[in-house]
Every structure is written in structure tokens, then in C-alpha cells.
Write an enzyme that holds these catalytic residues in place. Structure first.
Site, PDB file in Angstrom:
ATOM      1  N   THR A  42       1.166  -0.826   0.058  1.00  0.00           N
ATOM      2  CA  THR A  42      -0.174   0.207  -0.110  1.00  0.00           C
ATOM      3  C   THR A  42       0.565   1.451   0.246  1.00  0.00           C
ATOM      4  O   THR A  42       2.183   1.162   0.400  1.00  0.00           O
ATOM      5  CB  THR A  42      -0.564   0.259   1.355  1.00  0.00           C
ATOM      6  OG1 THR A  42      -2.440   0.715   0.695  1.00  0.00           O
ATOM      7  CG2 THR A  42      -0.152   0.296   2.742  1.00  0.00           C
ATOM      8  N   THR A  43       0.063   2.987   0.075  1.00  0.00           N
ATOM      9  CA  THR A  43       1.007   3.661  -0.512  1.00  0.00           C
ATOM     10  C   THR A  43       2.391   3.714   1.046  1.00  0.00           C
ATOM     11  O   THR A  43       3.133   4.042   0.820  1.00  0.00           O
ATOM     12  CB  THR A  43       0.294   5.324  -0.608  1.00  0.00           C
ATOM     13  OG1 THR A  43      -0.218   4.963  -1.900  1.00  0.00           O
ATOM     14  CG2 THR A  43       1.258   5.848  -0.302  1.00  0.00           C
ATOM     15  N   HIS A  99      19.313  32.749  38.802  1.00  0.00           N
ATOM     16  CA  HIS A  99      19.114  34.215  38.885  1.00  0.00           C
ATOM     17  C   HIS A  99      18.814  35.813  38.237  1.00  0.00           C
ATOM     18  O   HIS A  99      18.667  36.574  38.427  1.00  0.00           O
ATOM     19  CB  HIS A  99      17.753  34.564  40.016  1.00  0.00           C
ATOM     20  CG  HIS A  99      17.259  33.486  41.249  1.00  0.00           C
ATOM     21  ND1 HIS A  99      16.021  33.136  40.349  1.00  0.00           N
ATOM     22  CD2 HIS A  99      17.620  32.604  41.653  1.00  0.00           C
ATOM     23  CE1 HIS A  99      15.186  31.717  40.918  1.00  0.00           C
ATOM     24  NE2 HIS A  99      16.712  31.516  41.938  1.00  0.00           N
ATOM     25  N   SER A 105      26.300  45.268  11.986  1.00  0.00           N
ATOM     26  CA  SER A 105      25.135  45.966  11.436  1.00  0.00           C
ATOM     27  C   SER A 105      25.103  47.197  10.323  1.00  0.00           C
ATOM     28  O   SER A 105      26.317  47.615  10.181  1.00  0.00           O
ATOM     29  CB  SER A 105      24.750  47.347  13.581  1.00  0.00           C
ATOM     30  OG  SER A 105      24.158  48.316  13.044  1.00  0.00           O
ATOM     31  N   LYS A 144      29.380  47.416  15.835  1.00  0.00           N
ATOM     32  CA  LYS A 144      28.602  45.440  16.586  1.00  0.00           C
ATOM     33  C   LYS A 144      29.149  44.612  16.118  1.00  0.00           C
ATOM     34  O   LYS A 144      29.781  44.014  14.844  1.00  0.00           O
ATOM     35  CB  LYS A 144      27.730  46.028  16.049  1.00  0.00           C
ATOM     36  CG  LYS A 144      26.287  46.830  16.572  1.00  0.00           C
ATOM     37  CD  LYS A 144      25.533  47.011  18.339  1.00  0.00           C
ATOM     38  CE  LYS A 144      25.428  45.087  18.743  1.00  0.00           C
ATOM     39  NZ  LYS A 144      24.061  45.486  18.080  1.00  0.00           N
TER      40      LYS A 144
END
Length: 450
Positions: free
Chosen positions: A106-107, A154, A277, A283
């Protein structure tokens, strides 16, 4: 010009690699379909179900097929799947033997098997790149085993660590992914030949023998039962890519944050013009890390789609299967791109050790407050030691003074620590990296690394 980042001349090498595209392009996919059809004919010939000469003719026709691509495209859009149109062309090319093409299949048998063959080729690339990345990270961890820097929780300075320790954590996740790939292969690299409803009714009592030989021809495992609607193996492959790109995204995030002007502890490799940039000449943006993070976020969405696509109805699904056609190749392309960027970026990473030292002393000694508290606790008791050092920290924060000078003005703390020299020693961040270097050694000494 392409219409997505995956086929765009401008973007395709930022969101994929030529090597991985070659695994999933149309030519490769059709070749896998034909490989499956030939394997099926050979397996059936071994059992005398189709003539051996027919199987040979089908193999010859498949290897020399002059495909009418436009016809295949047009008929695929009509049928909804490419296998029937492809079988028509292969059968015609095979002449008299063409009547045995796709016998009993089958396919989805052919398409699923072709997908697994693609996954096998793609995972070989991923495995190789993971091994190369592991070697790069091991080199960095070893080189900077004892290089002190500020550890952060944190987004605040917490305790001193070493850069090698940070890298070894990255490395440990990559090595687990190498293990995961190996563990997943037996579950993922499974062939599919089961017939229309998965029962092999179309080929009779020899169905399982055909299935076994079919898988042998392709070097795949034989399934225990039809997996037309049990998509966990395919979903596992993409989920694995989600885990890999997630770890690479974590590495990228660390590098990007450490590259920030205010930290300045690392820089991506310098290539003239890279990360520039259009308006700010100064940059130098962390482009490789940015692409790694984008890949992680994109593959995560594909993982969700693949998990959703596991929910098939009855014995053949009405739609979820098609999600794989989108998510599978894109996930592999994104993962290949992320690994390529990781190897480039980490192999040439610039470490700014002087800046790491400056940042270690940025808090005037507060980063080692725990070291002082724990050293004073045996004499003062843990709570009193905590309270006294807390007072010193508050004074440092309020007045801007160095913690060591404030502590030296506290006779009970000085006595508990063993004198002014001991206070100075306890307040040296480089004396409080814990077992970070030894942990690096543990990661580097794992059997898989030897």
C-alpha cells in the site's frame, strides 16, 4: 527564489545544511521510494512469489528510470500521494515485469519505509556532528578546567565557578544525546510492509516472511506489528531533535549573555563582517548563537506537532500523517544547522579571562559571602555566622566598601576564621570554586571519552 528559509537562496544555509538538504530533497525522496519498491520485489522473488527475472528487471528499471517529474508532480496533486504516479512510471519502464511492481503493498508502506531510510541517513549526520561537537567541548573543558569566573543564578552573581565547569555541563548533555541516538535506533529504524489495513491479507500466508526479507534487503528491523497508525517511532526521532536543539539553545543563550557588553566574557569567532550592523560600525552580534536559539524554538514547535500527529484514527489516518511531511525534514534541517553553528562558534570561541576576573570582583567580595559564613560557622554556629556575614554584606551594599575590610573590623568573625590573613584568603573568589575542577575531570574521564 525560494519562499521559505529552507529553500531560500538567501537563508537556506542559515537554517539547514547542503548535506542535510540532500537527504530530504525530492530526488533523494524518490530514490528512497524506488529503493523500497526494488527491495519488495527482491524479497518476493526470494520466496518465489514473483519471478526472479522480474525482480531484476524492476531493479534495472528503477536505477535507470527517466522520470517525468512534471507528470509526477501533476498526478501527485490529483491523487494526494506520489506513490501511485511513481508506480505507473516504474511499471512502464520495467516492461513485462512491471505487473509485479508494488505487489501487495500500500502507499503508506512505501512512504513510511522511505521516511525511515531518510531518518537513518539523517541520524548518521547528526551522530557525527554530535561526536565532533563533543570533542570540541571536551577540549574547552580541559583547557579552562580551573579558569575562575562568576557563577550566576537568577541572573545575579552567586558563587565562583570555573569556565571549564560550565563547558563540562554543556558537554554532559551532548554526551547523553549521543547515547539517546544510539538507544533510539532500534525503535526508529523499522521497515513497514503491511498492506492496506495492515493485516498483509493481500499476500497471504507468506506475508510475514515477505516483510522479514523486505526489511533485510533494506537493513531495517522487522516490526512486531503494523505501525501505520502507531507513530511513536517517528515522533521519537523528532523529539530527540528537540532535546538536542534544546541543549544547543542553552549553550547559545549562555554565550549570548556572556557576550553582552556589560559582561564581555566571551566572543564568537571573528569573521570580517559577520554580525555587523548596517548603522553601528562597532557591533559584533553573536549570529551563530542567535541561529542556534532560533532552531531550538522552531524544532520545539515541530515536536508539539509530531506529538499531536500521533493521534490517528482507526487503521489509517485522515490527516495527522501529513504533519510528518512538514515537521520531519524541517526538524532535521534546523538541527543540522544548529550543530554546524555550534561547531563553528565553539571551536573558535574567544575567552576574555581578564574580564572574567574583573567581574568576579565586581561585587567587592560579596560573591564569596557563603565561603566566609561556612568557614565561621564551626566557631559561631551556622545561624550566627549567617547573621554576621549578612550584616557585613548589607554594609558593603549600602556603603560600597569591600567585604574583606568590613569583616576584618568584626573581631568575632576574625577570630572565628583564624586571623586577618585567613579572612583575606576566604574572601578570594579563586579559593571557592568548590569541586568544579574535579567535576570537569569526572565528565572527561567517562568511558565513552576514552
Amino acid at each position: 527564489m525560494g519562499s521559505t528559509v529552507f529553500d531560500s537562496v538567501l537563508f537556506r544555509n542559515m537554517f539547514g545544511t547542503a548535506e542535510m538538504r540532500a537527504v530530504f530533497d525530492d530526488d533523494a525522496l524518490i530514490a528512497r521510494y524506488l529503493e523500497a519498491e526494488v527491495a519488495l520485489a527482491k524479497a518476493q522473488a526470494r520466496l518465489g512469489i514473483v519471478p526472479a527475472a522480474a525482480a531484476d528487471a524492476i531493479a534495472v528499471a528503477a536505477s535507470s528510470l527517466k522520470l517525468d517529474s512534471e507528470k509526477l508532480r501533476r498526478e501527485t496533486e490529483i491523487v494526494g500521494y506520489p506513490i501511485l504516479p511513481l508506480v505507473h512510471q516504474l511499471s512502464e519502464a520495467a516492461g513485462e515485469a512491471g505487473r509485479y511492481v508494488h505487489w501487495g503493498a500500500t502507499t503508506q508502506d512505501i512512504m513510511d519505509t522511505a521516511t525511515v531510510l531518510q531518518i537513518r541517513a539523517a541520524l548518521r549526520i547528526i551522530s557525527r556532528d554530535l561526536a565532533e561537537l563533543s570533542a570540541i567541548l571536551a577540549m574547552l573543558a580541559r583547557k579552562y578546567r580551573s579558569t575562575p569566573m562568576a557563577g550566576r543564578t537568577h541572573l545575579q552573581q552567586a558563587l565562583p565557578i570555573t569556565f571549564g565547569y560550565k563547558v563540562a555541563i554543556w558537554l554532559s548533555s551532548i554526551e547523553r544525546h549521543i547515547e539517546r541516538v544510539g538507544q533510539a535506533l532500534p525503535r526508529v529504524l523499522v521497515g513497514e510492509f503491511s498492506g492496506a489495513a495492515g493485516t498483509l491479507a493481500s499476500v497471504g500466508e507468506k506475508g510475514l516472511e515477505i516483510q522479514k526479507l523486505f526489511c533485510e534487503e533494506l537493513g531495517l528491523r522487522q516490526p512486531s506489528i503494523t505501525w501505520h497508525v502507531a507513530r511513536d517511532g517517528i515522533a521519537e526521532a523528532v523529539t530527540l531533535l528537540g532535546l538536542i536543539t534544546g541543549s544547543l539553545g542553552k549553550i547559545a543563550t549562555d554565550v549570548m549573555l556572556m557576550s553582552a557588553t556589560e559582561l564581555g566574557e566571551v566572543s564568537e569567532p571573528f569573521v570580517s563582517g559577520r554580525g555587523a550592523s548596517s548603522t553601528m560600525p562597532q557591533k559584533r552580534n553573536p549570529i551563530s548563537s542567535e541561529l542556534m536559539l532560533a532552531a531550538a524554538k522552531s524544532v520545539r514547535q515541530h515536536v508539539a506537532a509530531m506529538l499531536d500527529g500521533m493521534i490517528h484514527d482507526f487503521e489509517r489516518a485522515t490527516g495527522p500523517w501529513h504533519l510528518e511531511w512538514i515537521s520531519l525534514p524541517e526538524s532535521f534541517l534546523l538541527t543540522a544547522s544548529s550543530l554546524a553553528n555550534a561547531k563553528f562558534m565553539l571551536s573558535g570561541l574567544h575567552l576574555h579571562e581578564e574580564r572574567m576576573q574583573e567581574n568576579l570582583h565586581l561585587t567587592h567580595g560579596l560573591i564569596v559571602a557563603e565561603a566566609v559564613m561556612m568557614a565561621a560557622a564551626p566557631k559561631l554556629g551556622r545561624q550566627r555566622a549567617h547573621d554576621r556575614v549578612y550584616e557585613a554584606c548589607r554594609q558593603s551594599l549600602d556603603d560600597g566598601g569591600d567585604l574583606v575590610a568590613i569583616l576584618c573590623a568584626m573581631p568575632d568573625v576574625v577570630e572565628a576564621l583564624g586571623g586577618p590573613a585567613a579572612v583575606h584568603s576566604r574572601c578570594d573568589p579563586m579559593n571557592y570554586v568548590g569541586l568544579a575542577p574535579q567535576m570537569v575531570d569526572r565528565v572527561l574521564s567517562r568511558p565513552a571519552r576514552n
